[in-house]
Design a protein around this motif. Structure first.
Motif, PDB file in Angstrom:
ATOM      1  N   LEU A 177      -5.885   3.600  -9.508  1.00 58.85           N
ATOM      2  CA  LEU A 177      -5.314   2.859  -8.375  1.00 58.85           C
ATOM      3  C   LEU A 177      -3.796   2.966  -8.365  1.00 58.85           C
ATOM      4  O   LEU A 177      -3.187   3.147  -7.301  1.00 58.85           O
ATOM      5  N   ASP A 178      -3.181   2.868  -9.536  1.00 62.51           N
ATOM      6  CA  ASP A 178      -1.718   3.036  -9.619  1.00 62.51           C
ATOM      7  C   ASP A 178      -1.299   4.414  -9.123  1.00 62.51           C
ATOM      8  O   ASP A 178      -0.305   4.545  -8.399  1.00 62.51           O
ATOM      9  N   LEU A 234       0.952   7.043  -2.236  1.00 58.52           N
ATOM     10  CA  LEU A 234       1.154   6.461  -0.907  1.00 58.52           C
ATOM     11  C   LEU A 234       2.575   5.952  -0.733  1.00 58.52           C
ATOM     12  O   LEU A 234       3.116   6.003   0.378  1.00 58.52           O
ATOM     13  N   ASP A 235       3.193   5.476  -1.817  1.00 51.82           N
ATOM     14  CA  ASP A 235       4.615   5.086  -1.741  1.00 51.82           C
ATOM     15  C   ASP A 235       5.470   6.282  -1.339  1.00 51.82           C
ATOM     16  O   ASP A 235       6.406   6.152  -0.538  1.00 51.82           O
ATOM     17  N   ALA A 259       7.705   6.626   2.054  1.00 50.73           N
ATOM     18  CA  ALA A 259       9.129   6.959   2.071  1.00 50.73           C
ATOM     19  C   ALA A 259       9.408   8.068   3.090  1.00 50.73           C
ATOM     20  O   ALA A 259      10.438   8.028   3.782  1.00 50.73           O
ATOM     21  N   GLU A 260       8.507   9.014   3.211  1.00 56.60           N
ATOM     22  CA  GLU A 260       8.680  10.093   4.188  1.00 56.60           C
ATOM     23  C   GLU A 260       8.523   9.582   5.620  1.00 56.60           C
ATOM     24  O   GLU A 260       9.110  10.147   6.542  1.00 56.60           O
ATOM     25  N   LEU A 261       7.759   8.520   5.813  1.00 52.98           N
ATOM     26  CA  LEU A 261       7.544   7.966   7.152  1.00 52.98           C
ATOM     27  C   LEU A 261       8.701   7.080   7.618  1.00 52.98           C
ATOM     28  O   LEU A 261       8.810   6.790   8.794  1.00 52.98           O
ATOM     29  N   GLU A 300      -2.103  -0.881   2.664  1.00 55.57           N
ATOM     30  CA  GLU A 300      -3.015  -0.326   1.671  1.00 55.57           C
ATOM     31  C   GLU A 300      -2.356  -0.309   0.293  1.00 55.57           C
ATOM     32  O   GLU A 300      -2.991  -0.649  -0.703  1.00 55.57           O
ATOM     33  N   VAL A 301      -1.088   0.061   0.223  1.00 53.25           N
ATOM     34  CA  VAL A 301      -0.375   0.064  -1.065  1.00 53.25           C
ATOM     35  C   VAL A 301      -0.361  -1.337  -1.662  1.00 53.25           C
ATOM     36  O   VAL A 301      -0.649  -1.531  -2.847  1.00 53.25           O
TER      37      VAL A 301
END
Length: 187
Positions: free
Chosen positions: A123-124, A130-131, A135-137, A162-163
């Protein structure tokens, strides 16, 4: 159905239900429909998948049994190879599937097949990935009005949610806030 039956999206939930108890095609189809209403599970598809998974060595078929006036039914159970494949599919589904996907939800449904430490670690890893996507978004292109980028704002919110959920779940698993199979809190 894909030519490679093992790639069918029903395989993970089917394996998960077979971890719970051996089943024949009719029973498995019924349980898939009850538990995963959105899953399109026909008895013919389930039967084909069961046979393919049996040929692949993930399942073992018991001799057909007759119950009452019903036709004989073949019950399937997971082999050791099938359990190992199931665990691998859960881990891959947790780590590598797209945000807010059905494949991720199916993997979460069977997260408890993994030891607590491994589940938290996987999960980590997903949350870290996803982090990076988040950041790209964050950057909005120069000169593009916000009204033309609403989908990016929406997607940032979905990914961030979700994160946050994943990080909370990993923390709860590690703190034994969730009663995890096969692990007892340390004193």
């Amino acid at each position: 159905m894909p030519l490679d039956a093992s790639r069918n999206s029903l395989v993970l939930p089917m394996l998960g239900l077979l971890v719970e108890q051996p089943a024949h095609a009719y029973d498995l189809t019924r349980r898939l429909r009850e538990r995963y209403g959105a899953a399109v599970a026909t008895r013919s598809t389930v039967t084909s998948l069961l046979k393919a998974l049996d040929r692949a060595g993930l399942l073992s078929a018991r001799p057909p049994e007759r119950s009452g006036n019903r036709p004989p039914r073949t019950t399937y159970e997971l082999t050791d190879t099938g359990v190992a494949e199931f665990r691998q599919r859960v881990e891959t589904g947790l780590r590598d599937t797209p945000v807010a996907s059905t494949d991720f939800v199916m993997a979460v449904a069977y997260l408890a097949i993994l030891p607590a430490d491994q589940a938290g670690s996987v999960l980590d890893d997903r949350a870290d990935r996803l982090d990076r996507e988040l950041a790209e978004l964050r950057a909005q292109p120069d000169g593009v009005p916000e009204a033309h980028m609403l989908e990016v704002a929406y997607w940032r919110t979905v990914v961030a949610a979700e994160v946050a959920w994943i990080r909370t779940l990993a923390r709860r698993i590690r703190s034994h806030d969730i009663d995890w199979p096969g692990s007892a809190p340390t004193s």
